[in-house]
Design an enzyme around this catalytic site. Structure first.
Site, PDB file in Angstrom:
ATOM      1  CG  LEU A  36      -0.152  -0.920   7.766  1.00 13.34           C
ATOM      2  CD1 LEU A  36      -0.034   0.592   7.895  1.00 13.34           C
ATOM      3  CD2 LEU A  36      -0.758  -1.515   9.033  1.00 13.34           C
ATOM      4  CG  ASP A  37       4.014   0.775   3.199  1.00 10.60           C
ATOM      5  OD1 ASP A  37       3.291   0.625   2.194  1.00 10.60           O
ATOM      6  OD2 ASP A  37       4.607   1.838   3.465  1.00 10.60           O
ATOM      7  N   PRO A  38       4.182  -3.600   4.102  1.00  7.23           N
ATOM      8  CG  PRO A  38       4.825  -5.042   2.373  1.00  7.23           C
ATOM      9  CD  PRO A  38       4.431  -3.624   2.639  1.00  7.23           C
ATOM     10  CB  ALA A  40       3.585  -0.393   8.463  1.00  7.37           C
ATOM     11  NE  ARG A 203       6.500   3.166   1.992  1.00  2.00           N
ATOM     12  CZ  ARG A 203       6.468   2.800   0.717  1.00  2.00           C
ATOM     13  NH1 ARG A 203       7.610   2.601   0.054  1.00  2.00           N
ATOM     14  NH2 ARG A 203       5.325   2.633   0.095  1.00  2.00           N
TER      15      ARG A 203
END
Length: 308
Positions: A36-38, A40, A203
């Site tokens: 999970l992206d930073p 998010a 994204r």
């Protein structure tokens, strides 16, 4: 220790979450089932100790998200990290037209990943090359978008809802309130609910949705509300990992189940290929205990992994 659903806060990486879990739980054997992206927040599923053997089966689980897509500004990271590289006036948007555009993104498709991603080509991580000023030729990947629902259109991220009913994930006066990244400006924002297959980048979806509407776009905010069987409403904060309700290995696997008899269980544990009409992946159990994960061709079962 079995499986834990953790609630990742803003700005931490998934690896940061794993490291915190290792310290809190006193074990090095911790893995996660999907990055999970930073920028998010939301569900990161952790497999601890012997449950780490489940990661290979759970990392392909579908995911569900709330996504804030900001139109009129594009960034190299495709999210609110910035800086803004492209900017354009957003024409008036019609909800019916938007819903038709969203329908075009449903189903199996090819998607080009973000340059700022952990994808590795020729021994190089895409994000490392991008941060050094370079760019990798990232091939499109097969992904699938199962559902894509427009919740609403808003003049900016700041004006969009942040509090949701955790049962339906619809905007509500009370419920779970999410922290989003600092916005890059006031840009028209679409609030979406998405159900996607493994490997789908929200994204990239934001970028591609903007392109379909004729404007640059970026992901202004993202919350993962579900990963496989695990809902955000059941996830625990990183401060409460030691008190988290744990999920047995068998319940963690989101596959059809085959209840075996003693003979079938014995043959699978011996690595044999017993006759069975199952097609596709399944979990085999005996008396409520996990026996094996198998692949079926409609005639026989092939063991992917067996448990003694």
């Amino acid at each position: 220790m079995p499986v834990i659903a953790a609630d990742k806060p803003l700005h931490l990486t998934s690896h940061d979450v794993v490291n915190r879990a290792r310290r809190a739980l006193g074990t090095k054997r911790v893995g996660h089932t999907g990055t999970l992206d930073p920028l998010a927040t939301g569900v990161v599923v952790l497999c601890v100790d012997d449950s780490t053997k489940l990661v290979q089966f759970m990392e392909h689980d579908t995911k569900e998200y709330l996504a804030w897509v900001s139109l009129g500004a594009g960034t190299p990271t495709l999210d609110a990290e910035g800086p803004i590289e492209q900017q354009a006036e957003v024409p008036p948007l019609d909800e019916d037209h938007l819903r038709e555009v969203l329908k075009g993104f449903l189903g199996p498709q090819q998607q080009i990943p973000p340059q700022y991603s952990a994808i590795q080509i020729g021994g190089q991580r895409a994000y490392a090359v991008a941060r050094a000023g370079g760019q990798l030729d990232l091939p499109a990947r097969d992904v699938e978008i199962h559902e894509l629902e427009l919740i609403g259109m808003f003049p900016s991220v700041q004006a969009a809802p942040r509090t949701f009913d955790p049962q339906s994930w619809t905007p509500a006066a009370a419920g779970l309130t999410f922290t989003l990244p600092e916005p890059l400006g006031e840009f028209p924002t679409l609030l979406l609910r998405a159900h996607v297959g493994s490997g789908t980048y929200l994204r990239s979806l934001a970028r591609d949705l903007g392109a379909a509407l004729g404007v640059p776009a970026h992901l202004g905010g993202l919350v993962r509300t579900r990963a496989g069987r695990y809902s955000l409403r059941d996830a625990v904060s990183l401060e409460n990992l030691t008190e988290a309700p744990t999920i047995p290995d068998l319940d963690a696997l989101d596959f059809p189940r085959i209840e075996a008899d003693e003979r079938l269980a014995r043959e699978l544990r011996q690595g044999k290929r017993p006759a069975h009409p199952q097609r596709g992946r399944a979990v085999v159990t005996l008396g409520g205990e996990l026996v094996a994960v198998v692949d079926g061709d409609g005639e026989h079962l092939k063991v992917v992994r067996a448990w003694a």
